[in-house]
Design a protein around this motif. Sequence first.
Motif, mmCIF file in Angstrom:
data_model
loop_
_atom_site.group_PDB
_atom_site.id
_atom_site.type_symbol
_atom_site.label_atom_id
_atom_site.label_comp_id
_atom_site.label_asym_id
_atom_site.label_seq_id
_atom_site.Cartn_x
_atom_site.Cartn_y
_atom_site.Cartn_z
ATOM 1 N N MET A 80 21.472 35.309 45.248
ATOM 2 C CA MET A 80 21.540 33.887 45.581
ATOM 3 C C MET A 80 22.978 33.380 45.541
ATOM 4 S SD MET A 80 18.118 32.604 43.615
ATOM 5 C CE MET A 80 18.144 30.908 44.095
ATOM 6 N N MET A 81 23.711 33.750 44.521
ATOM 7 C CA MET A 81 25.092 33.278 44.424
ATOM 8 C C MET A 81 25.889 33.725 45.642
ATOM 9 S SD MET A 81 25.154 31.408 41.821
ATOM 10 C CE MET A 81 26.876 31.013 41.648
ATOM 11 N N MET A 82 25.631 34.933 46.064
ATOM 12 C CA MET A 82 26.338 35.442 47.236
ATOM 13 C C MET A 82 25.975 34.588 48.453
ATOM 14 S SD MET A 82 26.256 39.289 48.691
ATOM 15 C CE MET A 82 24.542 39.280 49.119
ATOM 16 N N ALA A 83 24.693 34.248 48.587
ATOM 17 C CA ALA A 83 24.267 33.442 49.726
ATOM 18 C C ALA A 83 24.820 32.015 49.646
ATOM 19 C CB ALA A 83 22.747 33.414 49.802
ATOM 20 N N PHE A 84 25.134 31.561 48.427
ATOM 21 C CA PHE A 84 25.735 30.234 48.277
ATOM 22 C C PHE A 84 27.240 30.278 48.526
ATOM 23 C CE2 PHE A 84 22.283 29.250 44.903
ATOM 24 C CZ PHE A 84 21.364 28.997 45.905
ATOM 25 N N GLY A 85 27.756 31.438 48.869
ATOM 26 C CA GLY A 85 29.166 31.533 49.197
ATOM 27 C C GLY A 85 30.059 31.952 48.045
ATOM 28 N N PHE A 86 29.443 32.349 46.926
ATOM 29 C CA PHE A 86 30.238 32.764 45.768
ATOM 30 C C PHE A 86 30.515 34.260 45.826
ATOM 31 C CE2 PHE A 86 28.712 28.769 44.371
ATOM 32 C CZ PHE A 86 29.515 28.341 43.329
ATOM 33 N N SER A 87 31.710 34.637 45.377
ATOM 34 C CA SER A 87 32.026 36.050 45.277
ATOM 35 C C SER A 87 32.027 36.467 43.815
ATOM 36 C CB SER A 87 33.394 36.340 45.888
ATOM 37 O OG SER A 87 33.289 36.220 47.289
ATOM 38 N N GLU A 88 31.584 37.698 43.608
ATOM 39 C CA GLU A 88 31.438 38.180 42.236
ATOM 40 C C GLU A 88 32.738 38.795 41.734
ATOM 41 O OE1 GLU A 88 28.401 40.968 39.649
ATOM 42 O OE2 GLU A 88 28.981 41.612 41.651
ATOM 43 N N ILE A 89 33.094 38.477 40.507
ATOM 44 C CA ILE A 89 34.252 39.138 39.897
ATOM 45 C C ILE A 89 33.796 39.887 38.645
ATOM 46 C CG2 ILE A 89 35.823 37.366 40.745
ATOM 47 C CD1 ILE A 89 36.096 36.411 37.804
ATOM 48 N N ILE A 90 34.587 40.881 38.238
ATOM 49 C CA ILE A 90 34.346 41.591 36.979
ATOM 50 C C ILE A 90 35.668 41.606 36.233
ATOM 51 C CG2 ILE A 90 33.697 43.768 35.880
ATOM 52 C CD1 ILE A 90 31.971 44.407 38.281
ATOM 53 N N THR A 91 35.691 41.011 35.048
ATOM 54 C CA THR A 91 36.938 40.991 34.271
ATOM 55 C C THR A 91 36.723 41.761 32.970
ATOM 56 O OG1 THR A 91 36.397 38.940 33.119
ATOM 57 C CG2 THR A 91 37.522 38.728 35.223
ATOM 58 N N TYR A 92 37.831 42.074 32.301
ATOM 59 C CA TYR A 92 37.751 42.855 31.066
ATOM 60 C C TYR A 92 36.980 42.121 29.981
ATOM 61 C CZ TYR A 92 41.134 46.243 32.802
ATOM 62 O OH TYR A 92 41.758 47.227 33.520
ATOM 63 N N SER A 93 36.271 42.869 29.171
ATOM 64 C CA SER A 93 35.523 42.272 28.052
ATOM 65 C C SER A 93 36.459 41.866 26.924
ATOM 66 C CB SER A 93 34.510 43.264 27.491
ATOM 67 O OG SER A 93 33.619 43.660 28.478
ATOM 68 N N PHE A 94 37.677 42.429 26.924
ATOM 69 C CA PHE A 94 38.587 42.030 25.852
ATOM 70 C C PHE A 94 39.660 41.084 26.372
ATOM 71 C CE2 PHE A 94 38.659 46.836 26.062
ATOM 72 C CZ PHE A 94 39.249 46.900 27.287
ATOM 73 N N VAL A 95 40.048 40.162 25.524
ATOM 74 C CA VAL A 95 40.994 39.119 25.914
ATOM 75 C C VAL A 95 41.969 38.887 24.763
ATOM 76 C CG1 VAL A 95 39.415 37.904 27.463
ATOM 77 C CG2 VAL A 95 39.420 37.363 25.028
ATOM 78 N N SER A 96 42.900 37.980 24.989
ATOM 79 C CA SER A 96 43.807 37.568 23.925
ATOM 80 C C SER A 96 43.092 36.526 23.059
ATOM 81 C CB SER A 96 45.053 36.951 24.556
ATOM 82 O OG SER A 96 45.673 36.114 23.616
ATOM 83 N N PRO A 97 43.326 36.547 21.744
ATOM 84 C CA PRO A 97 42.696 35.511 20.909
ATOM 85 C C PRO A 97 43.162 34.107 21.308
ATOM 86 C CG PRO A 97 44.250 36.853 19.630
ATOM 87 C CD PRO A 97 44.110 37.507 20.958
#
Lengths: 805, 339
Positions: A503-520
Amino acid sequence: MKVSLNWLKEHVDISLSPEELGHVLTMAGLEVEGIEAVGQNLDHILAAKILEVTPHPNADRLSLCRVDTGTDIVQVVCGASNATEGVLAPLILPGGKLSDGTKMKEGRIRGEISKGMLLAEDEMGLTDDHAGIMILPESTTPGTPLSSLLPFPDWVFDVSITPNRPDCASVLGIAREISANTGKPLKSFEHGVDAKGPIIDGLTSVSIQDPDGCPRYAAAVVQDVCLKPAPFWMRYRLFQSGVRSISNLVDVSNYVMLEMGQPLHAFDYDRLGENRIEVRRAEKGEVFTTLDGVKRDLDPETLLICDGEKPVALAGIMGGLNSEIHEKTKNILVESAFFDPITIRRGSKRLGLSTEASYRFERGADIGGVISSLNRALYFINLLAGGVTAKGIMDNYSKPFTAPRISFRPEKANAVLGTSISKSAMKDYFHALEMKVVEDGNQDNLYVIPPTFRVDIKREVDLVEEVARLHGFDNIPVLSPRITPSEGSESPDLLLRDKVRTMMMAFGFSEIITYSFVSPDSVNALVGETPGALNAFTRIMNPLTVDQSVLRTSLIPGLMETARYNILHEMEDLKLFEWGKVFFDRENELQPLEKICLAGIILGVHTEKSWYNKKRPVDFYDVKGTLAVLLKGLGLEGFRFKQEKDLPGYDVSISSGIYCDDTRIGLVGFASPEVIEAYELKMGHVCLFELDVAAMLSALPEKKTFVPFGKFPAVHRDLSLVLDRRIECGVIMDIIKEEGRDLLESVHVFDLYEGERIDQSKKAISFKISFRSDRGTLDGEAVNGLYEAMVEKIGQKTGGKLREG
Amino acid sequence: MDNTLKDQLLELEKRANDEIDAINDPSDLEPFRIKYLGKKGALTSLMKSLGTLSHEERPEAGKFANQIKVNLSRHFQDVKLSLEAGRGGDVAPMDVTLPGREPLYGHLHPITLVIKEVCLIFSRMGFRVVKGPNVELDYYNFEALNLPKDHPARDMQDTFYISQNVVLRTHTSPIQVRVMETQKPPVSVIAPGKVYRRDSDVSHTPMFHQVEGLLVDRDVSFGELKGTLTHFIHQMFGSDTRLRFRPSFFPFTEPSAEVDIRCVICGGKGCRTCSHTGWLEILGSGMVDPEVYGFVDYDPDGYSGFAFGMGIERIAMLKYGIDDIQLFFKNDMRFLNQF
Ligand SMILES: [Zn+2]
């Protein structure tokens, strides 16, 4: 492990081409990652004799050499100090190529003609030696091509050794595999020496205080050795295997380690206090300086080799500076031992010191090969360093090893593999691998005793693998699996995830995948001054960088960062979403709470100007509308948007919670100025949303039930109101729904006006209301009654009035 | 056929055609339509009289009359269109080259696409999709997979630690143990997910994706492992893809096999992608080691099975010809828009 083909050929006959051999090894489980040709390009290189050396008139460091090429006498310019009269060296003539690819040309060097170049070993890729030109034996005839003088051509195989096969981290081990897989027998090799020295018992002793750590320690003594560089052929092989040449004695121990798989160590006998060896655990606080000059703090994790007074080596890892062989060394003691793998591994880990020796010991050396390796070393020492070898070997075998006797059922092996290999074929495979096979009259069972170097063979299933390897994985049939449908159903979030993505794709959204770890710091802009739930970080003890040192508690930083990245690359109109986990540290729990979230961002232009549309920037109602359709599409009913302040990361005035009953399932709104600033985006029109997947799932009705649709026509009424601007549309809709009771079918907002035609403090809003009954055609009067009740209630509760005209 | 009727029809047709060609004002169209083609129009009344004909005559006459009606209607539509377009006879058709009103369409991440495809292939074979935590106990990630604390094979994977006994899972294999702990055989599951290794350079990212598979039942053989993975590779990379199984080592399988496919870039001749070997490593696999059954209380003599795992980024790179693994996590729209 890198190993020369010619070296392998010393241990087993090989009639295969290098490529074929590579295939055989790979299919036997010794993956060949590369085959490099060495000394293949020695064309135009020949032996030349230096007849005369004169100084170069224009350069102090260069000389002019007149050399005999066998057919001619030519002049070459040379800078090596060992280029002296009478010496033979390789000469490359124009047309030849150096190992780095440089093509040789005739030319002038500082004004003097040079018809070629005298070469050092490294210039031909043979070793890393660049101390001077390579000196060839005096007996060489000038003009002989170099390739016929050396054991070339050769190929170096880069073999990847799996952790279970330490025996294959050696030339002999690989040769054994070649033998088992090709049927060619192993060759015998020179070892031992005619010992003419004193009896060893009078020279040294070995005592072992920790037989578990050191089940076997053997030592030999050689007197009056002569320290010098090792010969070319040995240096060449060490170099191709990636080991640096030091001196003949050190090179011999490395050479034998590479060849036999047994690490050895040579001590300066005269530097050993009381000339004896003792094996014990280090004491806490003990300090020791290893060969590399590093002072190391020890504890009982480390096993030590000591003399009568002090530690002289870290057992199985590295020797010490205090007993190292040096220029004046006359007498040596050579160690060949077996150390407990776990002890060596712990010591090596603890010290952060990993060596060729520790690599082999921690995976398991060959306790049965201790003496033969030592004899092989004595042979080379005698050959290359001379001296007198003491009679006998001091062999303290304090904890003898018993090889396992493994019960093996051929039928079981065939069942596991899906094959029908005969028992006798299996026995042949075991014999080829130097395993003993014992039968006790039971037709269905064999007893197999592996050789001491196969430390990985302990159980029946290990033998099944050996059968499979020698039979050839290629010869195991390809069978269709019989799959019994397994119990249990898939997790509901997996199904939801697929729907959401589509559905998100059909609404014009693109999927991203980011790292599970981040800066505090990534949540600072979201939470502001006072840490909140988003600061409940799960911390990584050994992060790669501080920017990846905690597990994320929100998907928003990843979305913002991605937006920033894309805007920097001139992609400014974005609709992105991520489906992923966030992690919250929990007290008294080893593992954090892992929560699945769906989050998204919209920014920039919603619709570009086109022949049918005006340009319009993104606003709150774009994302709200998207979410409403998404939630309805997923089957969620009765969710509502409720204005809320202080949502982390959201603008105070444009943010809303999304509720199902009293449960908040998500957030939506504009990004706060702090967040926008933190990611250097332009102010305004950055919309965010987050949904908690578990909350959505629990709000979903358990099953879908069909509701019969009304057979009777609907009745429509328009309702146009003027009311205070602060009154929310939702309040009016609630009244309409309440007053419309079960006859109300739908309410639709079809107009909203705020402007000069009405009072500044007011807005005009128009609804289209549909009524329908499932019992009969609605009567206009009844509908009018409801309509009037609505108007009255709206007036009472909000002060809203029907819009005139 | 009755000639009178035929003549009547032909005459009517001629008269109508003449009349319609004379129309210049669109408002005259409707009266014309009613006069000739309407329910009570001239043509309709004539056609009604067909009922008086004999059975033999009726079909042919009906066909004839109908053809006239079709011709006349078509003529009427042409005239109507040309009058409505405001230009007698020269009609400008709809400009189909003008861009349509296109709804926005987004893109799924290539990693998602590959995971979906892999899972679909195995689902069709009867595997069920399962999952497990990213932050995993040392016990599940290592110990119960026959990787005790001092095992050298732990060096194969550089691990991120949360605490002494908790790690970011280094592979999807702990899910095998979790499934077997809660379910008795037969088991056939597939488990996609993120995994983490302390490794970052041009060809490694500290987070990537794997799909794990496990099948345990009575008398499962290595031959069936070969069959399952051969089917998978043929579905994923095409049925003419050559593949090979070669011995390898994983602590939790015995025998273990690495699965290679013929290099999709060079076709086996040797190139940079395949390190000049002509083969590409795609999957790790093997028969579940009896030690693992010990941890989950399965009877190693009653059951056997196989497990396998694959790196999704690698498959995506081969499938789409992506040469830089870092691209997967930069989320550059110029990249995402292509999938
Ligand atoms: Zn290739």
